[in-house]
Design an enzyme around this catalytic site. Structure first.
Site: not given
Ligand SMILES: CCCCCCCCC/C=C/C(=O)SCCNC(=O)CCNC(=O)[C@H](O)C(C)(C)COP(=O)(O)OP(=O)(O)OC[C@H]1O[C@@H](n2cnc3c(N)ncnc32)[C@H](O)[C@@H]1OP(=O)(O)O
Ligand SMILES: NC(=O)C1=CN([C@@H]2O[C@H](COP(=O)(O)OP(=O)(O)OC[C@H]3O[C@@H](n4cnc5c(N)ncnc54)[C@H](OP(=O)(O)O)[C@@H]3O)[C@@H](O)[C@H]2O)C=CC1
Length: 297
Positions: A22, A45, A158
């Site tokens: 999404g 989610r 990484y």
């Molecule tokens: C050079 C160029 C290269 C660039 C090159 C880039 C390469 C990147 C490669 C990979 C990229 C990716 O994966 S990008 C994907 C990014 N997308 C996402 O993350 C989408 C989904 N994310 C989320 O929903 C949230 O961010 C996430 C925290 C993960 C989950 O949310 P939840 O509501 O389930 O959890 P929460 O209750 O908020 O948080 C859980 C615990 O984590 C802690 N927590 C949350 N954020 C925190 C923070 N910033 N610092 C410390 N701790 C943190 C909270 O305090 C909680 O711990 P307690 O205090 O103990 O309770």
């Molecule tokens: N953007 C970048 O430069 C890079 C990205 N990646 C990888 O690319 C992929 C996409 O990332 P990107 O599009 O950048 O980031 P987004 O945050 O847009 O994508 C992450 C997605 O994961 C979903 N998600 C998170 N937690 C859960 C869960 N518990 N169950 C189901 N779905 C979940 C989120 O939806 P929702 O919150 O609705 O659950 C969201 O749609 C990831 O695997 C990331 O590690 C890797 C390298 C570089």
């Protein structure tokens, strides 16, 4: 390059489940699969985010021949019952599943010693547990029904090099990559293929908000360490993903393809020497040649 690579209808008749479909890269890849004629189930989610994305994708790509349809289902990839529901609902709606794209992730940048146990767990559970639960559930379905399916896992560069400040993500992506290779060996006999893609930086709101928040954004230029001096375009990733999920890659399995403009190559010890000017190289050349002559006399 912002153009689709595969021919019209290249994924016609296929059904692909995209986790995290999404938003961000998952949405961009889903869009291209739909354009190529696949039916796509997007799941994550937040049902409201999925519904909005599904509407947008159908408005953009909508076809009248019954192919290229979207199904939006809420699912937390950490929950096996919700995963099984996605599989059942997808089969119910589209009749089959051919591909699984494990794209969901959680991540944020932080010094590791600042993390609570829960902070570590939340990332590893989404990225590693979510990937192996979904792969296991779909794999069992394929094996039971003698379907030759394909899994594609979105990794990171990484996962192989390691990286500080994103340690839970690196641990989880590393585990998922080894699972990809291990299962490719084990399930090849069923005709099931598993591959991975390791993207470099591709701008998305999800990643940028959590990896380059202010004031980090001001300190880091994500393109400065990339030989091609730019970030990736979503279509470039979508092209590779579509190829790896299509029958055109039928002999490719257990592979991880990096798409990062050469970023990982910058580990090479002398690569930063691009800062040295041409005049300086003249001096360096003379100094080395002098040392060469001295060593011969
Ligand atoms: C050079 C160029 C290269 C660039 C090159 C880039 C390469 C990147 C490669 C990979 C990229 C990716 O994966 S990008 C994907 C990014 N997308 C996402 O993350 C989408 C989904 N994310 C989320 O929903 C949230 O961010 C996430 C925290 C993960 C989950 O949310 P939840 O509501 O389930 O959890 P929460 O209750 O908020 O948080 C859980 C615990 O984590 C802690 N927590 C949350 N954020 C925190 C923070 N910033 N610092 C410390 N701790 C943190 C909270 O305090 C909680 O711990 P307690 O205090 O103990 O309770
Ligand atoms: N953007 C970048 O430069 C890079 C990205 N990646 C990888 O690319 C992929 C996409 O990332 P990107 O599009 O950048 O980031 P987004 O945050 O847009 O994508 C992450 C997605 O994961 C979903 N998600 C998170 N937690 C859960 C869960 N518990 N169950 C189901 N779905 C979940 C989120 O939806 P929702 O919150 O609705 O659950 C969201 O749609 C990831 O695997 C990331 O590690 C890797 C390298 C570089």
């Amino acid at each position: 390059m912002n153009q689709g690579m595969l021919r019209e209808g290249a994924l016609q008749g296929k059904t692909i489940i995209v986790t995290g479909g999404g938003t961000g890269l998952g949405k961009s890849m889903s869009r291209y699969f739909l354009q190529l004629g696949a039916n796509v189930t997007i799941c994550s989610r937040r049902q409201n985010v999925l519904d909005e994305a599904a509407k947008e994708l159908m408005d953009e790509t909508g076809r009248s021949d019954g192919s290229g349809q979207v199904l939006a289902l809420a699912c937390d990839v950490r929950n096996p019952q919700e995963i099984e529901n996605v599989i059942a609902e997808t089969v119910n709606r589209f009749g089959r599943i051919d591909g699984l794209l494990n794209n969901s992730a959680g991540n944020f940048i932080s010094p590791t010693e600042r993390l609570s146990y829960k902070a570590f767990d939340v990332i590893v559970d989404i990225v590693l547990r979510g990937t192996y639960y979904f792969t296991l559930a779909v794999g069992k379905h394929w094996i039971e029904n003698q379907i030759k399916g394909t899994v594609l896992n979105i990794s990171t560069t990484y996962a192989q090099t390691g990286s500080g400040y994103v340690v839970p993500s690196a641990v989880a992506k590393g585990g998922a990559l080894i699972m990809t290779k291990s299962l490719a060996a084990e399930w090849g006999k069923y005709g099931i293929r598993l591959n991975a893609i390791a993207p470099g930086p591709f701008p998305t709101k999800g990643a940028w908000d959590r990896l380059f928040p202010e004031p980090l954004m001001k300190l880091m230029d994500p393109t400065s360490r990339i030989p091609l001096k730019r970030v990736g375009e979503h279509q470039e990733l979508a092209n590779l993903a579509a190829y790896l999920l299509s029958d055109f890659s039928g002999f490719v399995t257990g592979e991880c393809i990096t798409i990062d403009g050469g970023e990982v190559l910058m580990a090479g010890e002398f690569n930063h020497l691009e800062q040295v000017s041409s005049e300086m190289w003249d001096v360096i050349e003379q100094t080395i040649k002098q040392a060469n002559r001295a060593s011969k006399s």
